[in-house]
Enzyme design. Structure first.
Site, PDB file in Angstrom:
ATOM      1  N   GLY A 101      71.622  36.699  20.302  1.00 50.66           N
ATOM      2  CA  GLY A 101      70.760  37.543  22.354  1.00 50.66           C
ATOM      3  C   GLY A 101      70.454  35.624  22.873  1.00 50.66           C
ATOM      4  N   SER A 102      71.264  35.128  22.606  1.00 50.59           N
ATOM      5  CA  SER A 102      70.664  33.849  23.377  1.00 50.59           C
ATOM      6  C   SER A 102      71.185  34.436  25.486  1.00 50.59           C
ATOM      7  CB  SER A 102      71.595  32.671  22.944  1.00 50.59           C
ATOM      8  OG  SER A 102      73.268  32.613  23.248  1.00 50.59           O
TER       9      SER A 102
ATOM     10  N   MET B 203      78.656  43.829  19.112  1.00 53.74           N
ATOM     11  CA  MET B 203      79.969  44.413  18.759  1.00 53.74           C
ATOM     12  C   MET B 203      80.980  45.629  18.116  1.00 53.74           C
ATOM     13  SD  MET B 203      80.858  41.123  19.002  1.00 53.74           S
ATOM     14  CE  MET B 203      82.156  40.854  18.271  1.00 53.74           C
TER      15      MET B 203
ATOM     16  N   LEU C 202      82.572  49.160  19.225  1.00 53.38           N
ATOM     17  CA  LEU C 202      83.361  49.329  20.385  1.00 53.38           C
ATOM     18  C   LEU C 202      82.886  51.226  20.724  1.00 53.38           C
ATOM     19  CD1 LEU C 202      85.500  48.739  22.237  1.00 53.38           C
ATOM     20  CD2 LEU C 202      87.328  49.506  20.686  1.00 53.38           C
TER      21      LEU C 202
ATOM     22  N   ASN D 190      79.860  43.908  30.763  1.00 50.48           N
ATOM     23  CA  ASN D 190      80.312  43.628  29.598  1.00 50.48           C
ATOM     24  C   ASN D 190      80.490  42.151  29.457  1.00 50.48           C
ATOM     25  OD1 ASN D 190      80.595  42.895  26.740  1.00 50.48           O
ATOM     26  ND2 ASN D 190      83.290  42.471  27.207  1.00 50.48           N
TER      27      ASN D 190
ATOM     28  N   HIS E 156      82.742  38.986  28.256  1.00 49.92           N
ATOM     29  CA  HIS E 156      83.720  37.943  27.112  1.00 49.92           C
ATOM     30  C   HIS E 156      83.925  36.788  27.206  1.00 49.92           C
ATOM     31  CE1 HIS E 156      87.029  39.474  24.509  1.00 49.92           C
ATOM     32  NE2 HIS E 156      87.824  38.345  24.936  1.00 49.92           N
TER      33      HIS E 156
HETATM   34  C1  GRF Z   1      78.760  35.628  23.700  1.00 53.15           C
HETATM   35  O1  GRF Z   1      80.260  35.003  24.162  1.00 53.15           O
HETATM   36  C2  GRF Z   1      80.005  36.753  24.042  1.00 53.15           C
HETATM   37  O2  GRF Z   1      80.421  36.778  24.297  1.00 53.15           O
HETATM   38  C3  GRF Z   1      80.336  37.906  22.787  1.00 53.15           C
HETATM   39  O3  GRF Z   1      78.877  37.224  21.873  1.00 53.15           O
HETATM   40  C4  GRF Z   1      78.099  36.319  22.469  1.00 53.15           C
HETATM   41  C5  GRF Z   1      76.830  36.653  22.712  1.00 53.15           C
HETATM   42  O4  GRF Z   1      76.521  35.611  22.161  1.00 53.15           O
HETATM   43  N1  GRF Z   1      80.993  38.960  22.677  1.00 53.15           N
HETATM   44  P1  GRF Z   1      74.608  36.129  21.534  1.00 53.15           P
HETATM   45  O5  GRF Z   1      74.546  36.610  21.118  1.00 53.15           O
HETATM   46  O6  GRF Z   1      73.661  36.469  23.308  1.00 53.15           O
HETATM   47  O7  GRF Z   1      74.091  34.087  21.651  1.00 53.15           O
END
Ligand code: GRF
Length: 194
Positions: free
Chosen positions: A11-12, A85, A87, A102, A104
């Protein structure tokens, strides 16, 4: 515009949104994860719609419809996936079409999929980055709103590279969401950024 954040991980990126003054109405997760804890600390509603399976038995359309109904019942107008994660499929794209964002961790259309950082690293690319795009039923394929590049250093590992990419995602994604909420993107023509 009320918006929801969908997450599955630490969740960063959600945290960066909060730090930059964005206020999601609800944080939704498909599993117990750090993003829900961040939401709890921030006093934001948490909605855990747990996946019952991660194999072929998974009812993707049923799951997506349930999520869609939960968001509709809260009058959500914009969905921001931040490391979500699962779809999505089905009706959610009719209801929220053009309003599902989104981020990516690669420069689309290169390196689609759940292992984008690893795949780019193993390919030996010298530059990668992140892409903010509109999500469509086809994974990692919707209209691109913004991208930012990151250089791969010889000393990088997959983890250090992902952290470098996340650093730029934490800057860029909140900017794009803010612009979207301010209607600086046309919903019906999401490629048109002002
Ligand atoms: C990000 O790099 C996002 O693009 C990918 O998962 C990561 C999520 O990071 N799909 P966090 O959980 O918000 O730290």
């Amino acid at each position: 515009m009320r918006f929801a954040v969908l997450a599955s991980g630490g969740g960063s990126i959600l945290e960066a949104m909060l730090d930059q003054g964005l206020s999601p109405y609800v944080v939704c997760a498909d599993r117990h994860c750090g993003a829900l804890e961040i939401a709890e600390r921030a006093g934001i509603e948490r909605l855990l719609i747990e996946r019952e399976s991660f194999d072929a038995r998974f009812d993707r359309v049923g799951y997506s419809n349930r999520l869609c109904e939960e968001l509709l019942s809260r009058d959500i107008e914009l969905i921001a996936m931040a490391g979500f994660m699962t779809l999505l499929a089905g009706r959610v794209f009719e209801v929220f079409g053009g309003r599902i964002l989104n981020t990516h961790p690669a420069l689309l259309p290169a390196f689609k999929g759940a292992h984008a950082v690893r795949d780019a690293f193993n390919m030996g690319v010298k530059v990668t980055g992140c892409t903010i795009h509109i999500a469509t039923p086809e994974m990692d394929s919707g209209p691109i709103l913004a991208q930012r590049a990151v250089e791969v250093d010889p000393s990088d590992t997959i983890d250090s590279l992902h952290e470098k990419i996340k650093r730029v995602e934490r800057e860029l994604y909140p900017e794009v969401i803010r612009a979207f909420l301010a209607k600086e993107y046309e919903v019906n023509d999401p490629t048109t950024a002002i």
